[in-house]
Enzyme design. Sequence first.
Site, mmCIF file in Angstrom:
data_model
loop_
_atom_site.group_PDB
_atom_site.id
_atom_site.type_symbol
_atom_site.label_atom_id
_atom_site.label_comp_id
_atom_site.label_asym_id
_atom_site.label_seq_id
_atom_site.Cartn_x
_atom_site.Cartn_y
_atom_site.Cartn_z
ATOM 1 C CB ALA A 65 -0.888 -0.023 1.227
ATOM 2 N N GLY A 110 0.612 -4.981 0.978
ATOM 3 C CA GLY A 110 -0.568 -5.078 0.114
ATOM 4 C C GLY A 110 -0.277 -5.810 -1.199
ATOM 5 C CD GLU A 113 -2.332 -7.477 3.019
ATOM 6 O OE1 GLU A 113 -1.974 -6.331 2.700
ATOM 7 O OE2 GLU A 113 -2.999 -7.709 4.037
ATOM 8 C CD GLU A 133 1.727 -5.148 5.867
ATOM 9 O OE1 GLU A 133 2.617 -6.018 6.025
ATOM 10 O OE2 GLU A 133 0.950 -5.156 4.898
HETATM 11 N N1 CO8 Z 1 4.579 3.211 -0.849
HETATM 12 C C1 CO8 Z 1 4.949 4.355 -1.435
HETATM 13 N N2 CO8 Z 1 6.097 4.482 -2.157
HETATM 14 C C2 CO8 Z 1 6.879 3.418 -2.271
HETATM 15 C C3 CO8 Z 1 6.542 2.178 -1.684
HETATM 16 C C4 CO8 Z 1 5.316 2.100 -0.951
HETATM 17 N N3 CO8 Z 1 4.884 0.948 -0.385
HETATM 18 N N4 CO8 Z 1 7.533 1.284 -1.948
HETATM 19 C C5 CO8 Z 1 8.435 1.944 -2.695
HETATM 20 N N5 CO8 Z 1 8.051 3.219 -2.877
HETATM 21 C C6 CO8 Z 1 8.766 4.272 -3.618
HETATM 22 C C7 CO8 Z 1 9.946 4.797 -2.829
HETATM 23 O O1 CO8 Z 1 9.524 5.768 -1.885
HETATM 24 C C8 CO8 Z 1 10.805 5.354 -3.941
HETATM 25 O O2 CO8 Z 1 10.289 6.604 -4.321
HETATM 26 P P1 CO8 Z 1 11.294 7.826 -4.652
HETATM 27 O O3 CO8 Z 1 12.109 7.352 -5.827
HETATM 28 O O4 CO8 Z 1 10.368 8.949 -4.990
HETATM 29 O O5 CO8 Z 1 12.101 8.049 -3.425
HETATM 30 C C9 CO8 Z 1 10.573 4.393 -5.098
HETATM 31 O O6 CO8 Z 1 9.351 3.717 -4.782
HETATM 32 C C10 CO8 Z 1 11.663 3.348 -5.215
HETATM 33 O O7 CO8 Z 1 11.805 2.700 -3.971
HETATM 34 P P2 CO8 Z 1 13.199 2.566 -3.204
HETATM 35 O O8 CO8 Z 1 14.123 3.703 -3.575
HETATM 36 O O9 CO8 Z 1 12.918 2.367 -1.758
HETATM 37 O O10 CO8 Z 1 13.755 1.235 -3.879
HETATM 38 P P3 CO8 Z 1 14.771 0.197 -3.227
HETATM 39 O O11 CO8 Z 1 15.189 -0.712 -4.331
HETATM 40 O O12 CO8 Z 1 15.837 0.856 -2.458
HETATM 41 O O13 CO8 Z 1 13.888 -0.656 -2.183
HETATM 42 C C11 CO8 Z 1 11.933 -1.818 -1.454
HETATM 43 C C12 CO8 Z 1 12.798 -1.428 -2.653
HETATM 44 C C13 CO8 Z 1 12.681 -2.792 -0.543
HETATM 45 C C14 CO8 Z 1 10.676 -2.520 -2.010
HETATM 46 C C15 CO8 Z 1 11.533 -0.544 -0.670
HETATM 47 O O14 CO8 Z 1 11.010 0.416 -1.578
HETATM 48 C C16 CO8 Z 1 10.503 -0.751 0.403
HETATM 49 O O15 CO8 Z 1 10.817 -1.273 1.463
HETATM 50 N N6 CO8 Z 1 9.245 -0.334 0.151
HETATM 51 C C17 CO8 Z 1 8.180 -0.377 1.122
HETATM 52 C C18 CO8 Z 1 7.681 -1.789 1.291
HETATM 53 C C19 CO8 Z 1 6.625 -1.845 2.361
HETATM 54 O O16 CO8 Z 1 6.860 -1.535 3.518
HETATM 55 N N7 CO8 Z 1 5.405 -2.267 1.974
HETATM 56 C C20 CO8 Z 1 4.296 -2.382 2.865
HETATM 57 C C21 CO8 Z 1 3.481 -1.128 2.887
HETATM 58 S S1 CO8 Z 1 2.227 -1.150 4.110
HETATM 59 C C22 CO8 Z 1 1.025 -2.105 3.435
HETATM 60 O O17 CO8 Z 1 1.115 -2.586 2.345
HETATM 61 C C23 CO8 Z 1 -0.169 -2.278 4.311
HETATM 62 C C24 CO8 Z 1 -1.376 -2.853 3.573
HETATM 63 C C25 CO8 Z 1 -2.610 -2.629 4.361
HETATM 64 C C26 CO8 Z 1 -3.084 -1.215 4.185
HETATM 65 C C27 CO8 Z 1 -4.110 -0.863 5.147
HETATM 66 C C28 CO8 Z 1 -4.898 0.355 4.727
HETATM 67 C C29 CO8 Z 1 -5.505 1.128 5.844
#
Ligand code: CO8
Length: 257
Positions: A65, A110, A113, A133
């Site tokens: 998400a 997400g 999921e 999460e």
């Molecule tokens: N949300 C928003 N932006 C994201 C997300 C995300 N989940 N994942 C990556 N991005 C963005 C980064 O911010 C970055 O943007 P920018 O270039 O503008 O800085 C771009 O994508 C590239 O990402 P990275 O530079 O971080 O790339 P890396 O190769 O260094 O890392 C990863 C890749 C490991 C995937 C890393 O991006 C990461 O850890 N992402 C987040 C993963 C995460 O925590 N996902 C879970 C999110 S919470 C969730 O899904 C809950 C679901 C239930 C929702 C409930 C609703 C109420």
Amino acid sequence: MGQYIQWEEKGGVAVVTINRPAALNALDPSVLEERYEVMDRLDGLRHIKAVILTGAGDKAFVAGADIASMREMTPGEAMAFSRIGHRTMDRVASMRAVTIAAINGYALGGGCELAMACDIRIASSKAKMGIPEATLGVIPDFGGTQRLPRLVGLGHAIELLATGRACKAEECLAMGLVNRVVEPDGLLDHCMELAETICKNSAQAIGCGKQCMCAGVEMDLSKALELEQRVFALTFANADQKEGMSAFLEKRQAKFA
Ligand code: CO8
């Protein structure tokens, strides 16, 4: 074509791609709404027998998400977002067609999921899956706390929840989170071959069998077995039963509707 969700049709197969690679295909409310609309539309197209879901770019299926859109949410706004997410995941999970997640990279939170809401998961050897999460101070909320333990058992599910770690594809395969791991270059071709095999069989029979399995796993065994008997009998009201059995006896390929 929508802004974030694109789809194309090949035979009876729809390939649906989340196209937001700059944010690793993260799911914000607009992406989720668009995903819902596309899946709903595809469900109304009777000739579509299989749907492949994937992510644009070579890095992510869906990285979760959208964290930027969640950071400042109040509990009420989080509930509204959650409803959109659940509605979309339920739409995917209740598709008449067989759904195949082609997991081409990160499938986190997400994204994991969404993959779990599909019927079948095929991972690229570069894929990484997990529910991070707890590292963000929240819990999985697009079905993850329920679908993950049902797929891999409570032990693996609680370990993934508590550590937040992303597992490599081979580990996901070993715990039953994915059906198969293939080379990244062959991922979509593999999913397409699988979908084409599915398309050759009776969509009516697959739909009936899917309903029995999906409803049956939530019922007690005796009730589920009764359901199976009733649905089996009903398949004899379908043209596909006559065609499939006639084709076998006449030594020819069946032509299903
Ligand atoms: N949300 C928003 N932006 C994201 C997300 C995300 N989940 N994942 C990556 N991005 C963005 C980064 O911010 C970055 O943007 P920018 O270039 O503008 O800085 C771009 O994508 C590239 O990402 P990275 O530079 O971080 O790339 P890396 O190769 O260094 O890392 C990863 C890749 C490991 C995937 C890393 O991006 C990461 O850890 N992402 C987040 C993963 C995460 O925590 N996902 C879970 C999110 S919470 C969730 O899904 C809950 C679901 C239930 C929702 C409930 C609703 C109420």
